[in-house]
Structures are given as structure tokens and as C-alpha cells.
Design a protein around this motif. Structure first.
Motif, PDB file in Angstrom:
ATOM      1  N   GLU A  43       0.856  -1.193   0.000  1.00  0.00           N
ATOM      2  CA  GLU A  43       0.000   0.000   0.000  1.00  0.00           C
ATOM      3  C   GLU A  43       0.889   1.239   0.000  1.00  0.00           C
ATOM      4  OE1 GLU A  43      -3.507   0.288   0.053  1.00  0.00           O
ATOM      5  OE2 GLU A  43      -3.334  -1.822  -0.498  1.00  0.00           O
ATOM      6  N   PRO A  44       0.536   2.257  -0.779  1.00  0.00           N
ATOM      7  CA  PRO A  44       1.341   3.482  -0.756  1.00  0.00           C
ATOM      8  C   PRO A  44       1.258   4.163   0.610  1.00  0.00           C
ATOM      9  CG  PRO A  44      -0.462   3.646  -2.359  1.00  0.00           C
ATOM     10  CD  PRO A  44      -0.565   2.317  -1.713  1.00  0.00           C
ATOM     11  N   ILE A  45       2.369   4.715   1.041  1.00  0.00           N
ATOM     12  CA  ILE A  45       2.438   5.436   2.311  1.00  0.00           C
ATOM     13  C   ILE A  45       2.990   6.831   2.025  1.00  0.00           C
ATOM     14  CG2 ILE A  45       3.407   5.517   4.624  1.00  0.00           C
ATOM     15  CD1 ILE A  45       3.976   2.552   4.406  1.00  0.00           C
ATOM     16  N   MET A  46       2.305   7.827   2.523  1.00  0.00           N
ATOM     17  CA  MET A  46       2.789   9.197   2.366  1.00  0.00           C
ATOM     18  C   MET A  46       3.307   9.705   3.705  1.00  0.00           C
ATOM     19  SD  MET A  46       0.202  10.822  -0.433  1.00  0.00           S
ATOM     20  CE  MET A  46      -1.279  10.660   0.499  1.00  0.00           C
ATOM     21  N   TRP A  68      17.201   6.838   7.098  1.00  0.00           N
ATOM     22  CA  TRP A  68      17.129   5.392   6.897  1.00  0.00           C
ATOM     23  C   TRP A  68      17.433   5.019   5.452  1.00  0.00           C
ATOM     24  CZ3 TRP A  68      11.907   4.705   9.895  1.00  0.00           C
ATOM     25  CH2 TRP A  68      12.163   4.743  11.272  1.00  0.00           C
ATOM     26  N   LYS A  69      16.984   5.842   4.506  1.00  0.00           N
ATOM     27  CA  LYS A  69      17.301   5.566   3.097  1.00  0.00           C
ATOM     28  C   LYS A  69      18.804   5.653   2.866  1.00  0.00           C
ATOM     29  CE  LYS A  69      14.031   8.292   1.165  1.00  0.00           C
ATOM     30  NZ  LYS A  69      13.289   8.942   0.068  1.00  0.00           N
ATOM     31  N   ASP A  70      19.431   6.680   3.437  1.00  0.00           N
ATOM     32  CA  ASP A  70      20.881   6.840   3.297  1.00  0.00           C
ATOM     33  C   ASP A  70      21.641   5.672   3.907  1.00  0.00           C
ATOM     34  OD1 ASP A  70      20.441   9.263   2.035  1.00  0.00           O
ATOM     35  OD2 ASP A  70      20.916  10.476   3.811  1.00  0.00           O
ATOM     36  N   GLU A  77       9.978   3.804  -3.738  1.00  0.00           N
ATOM     37  CA  GLU A  77       9.759   4.162  -5.126  1.00  0.00           C
ATOM     38  C   GLU A  77       8.265   4.413  -5.288  1.00  0.00           C
ATOM     39  OE1 GLU A  77      10.107   1.957  -9.373  1.00  0.00           O
ATOM     40  OE2 GLU A  77      11.798   1.701  -7.998  1.00  0.00           O
ATOM     41  N   ASN A  78       7.917   5.620  -5.703  1.00  0.00           N
ATOM     42  CA  ASN A  78       6.514   5.994  -5.909  1.00  0.00           C
ATOM     43  C   ASN A  78       5.632   5.688  -4.701  1.00  0.00           C
ATOM     44  OD1 ASN A  78       7.142   6.840  -8.511  1.00  0.00           O
ATOM     45  ND2 ASN A  78       6.795   4.793  -9.344  1.00  0.00           N
ATOM     46  N   THR A  82      10.081  -0.358   0.857  1.00  0.00           N
ATOM     47  CA  THR A  82      10.586  -1.696   1.136  1.00  0.00           C
ATOM     48  C   THR A  82      11.478  -1.596   2.366  1.00  0.00           C
ATOM     49  OG1 THR A  82      10.552  -2.295  -1.204  1.00  0.00           O
ATOM     50  CG2 THR A  82      11.930  -3.643   0.244  1.00  0.00           C
ATOM     51  N   LEU A  83      11.158  -2.406   3.359  1.00  0.00           N
ATOM     52  CA  LEU A  83      11.966  -2.467   4.573  1.00  0.00           C
ATOM     53  C   LEU A  83      13.054  -3.503   4.330  1.00  0.00           C
ATOM     54  CD1 LEU A  83       9.127  -2.459   7.254  1.00  0.00           C
ATOM     55  CD2 LEU A  83      10.152  -0.534   6.046  1.00  0.00           C
TER      56      LEU A  83
END
Length: 105
Positions: A43-46, A68-70, A77-78, A82-83
Motif C-alpha cells: 500500500e502506498p504510504i505518504m 534510513w534511506k541513506d 519508489e513511488n 521496502t523495509l
């Protein structure tokens, strides 16, 4: 009641980062799909939705997510996250001592 108490525990005990992590773990339990890359939340999360769930500014949530992305802990993505390192979240939230059986929003 159990889920509400757990959310409050996550925020009070682990601060903003713990509260954001808690939302991601709960979304992964509700909408997660295990892939070779980690747990994909289907599900998309904003960011603004996360900030409303935990009553923390959108900027703070964005800063935590970008950190966390770094670090390679999550990717997105969009609006689909993904954990990649679920163990990071479980250690941060001390999940093994939580006792909540139904960890969802």
C-alpha cells in the motif's frame, strides 16, 4: 486497546524515530509482502499520513525516513516502501519484549 498502548509506548520510550519505525512495522504487518529485497509494503504510504498517525511534524518524519534511506535500511519508489532491514526496526523497538499480539494500526 493493546495496539493503542503499544503505539504510546513506542513514542514515549523511543521518541520520534521509534514512533516512525512503529508505523512502518505496523504497515508491514498489514500490507507487507516478503521479497528477495526485504518486506515490500504494497500500500502506498505518504509522509504526511505517517506524521498524522504519530503527531510529529512532516519534516521530522521526512528527515528520519531520509536517514534510513541513506543507511540502506529502507528504500522507496513511488510511495511504496521496502523495509530492507527489519531487524533494525525490531531492535529499535525492542519487539521481543513488547508482548503485542496484533501489531497493526
Amino acid at each position: 486497546m493493546e495496539a493503542s498502548n503499544a503505539k504510546i509506548r513506542d513514542y514515549l520510550a523511543f521518541g520520534s524515530e521509534g514512533a516512525v519505525a512503529s508505523v512502518f512495522v505496523r504497515y508491514s504487518n498489514m500490507h507487507g509482502k516478503v521479497t528477495g529485497n526485504g518486506i515490500e509494503i504494497t500500500e502506498p504510504i505518504m509522509i504526511r499520513v505517517i506524521s498524522k498517525h504519530i503527531a510529529v511534524s512532516r519534516e521530522t518524519v521526512s528527515r528520519i525516513v531520509n536517514k534510513w534511506k541513506d543507511q540502506g535500511i529502507i528504500e522507496n519508489e513511488n510511495k511504496t516502501f521496502t523495509l530492507k532491514d527489519m531487524d533494525y526496526f525490531k531492535k529499535l523497538l525492542v519487539c521481543d519484549k513488547c508482548g503485542v499480539n496484533n501489531c497493526v494500526l
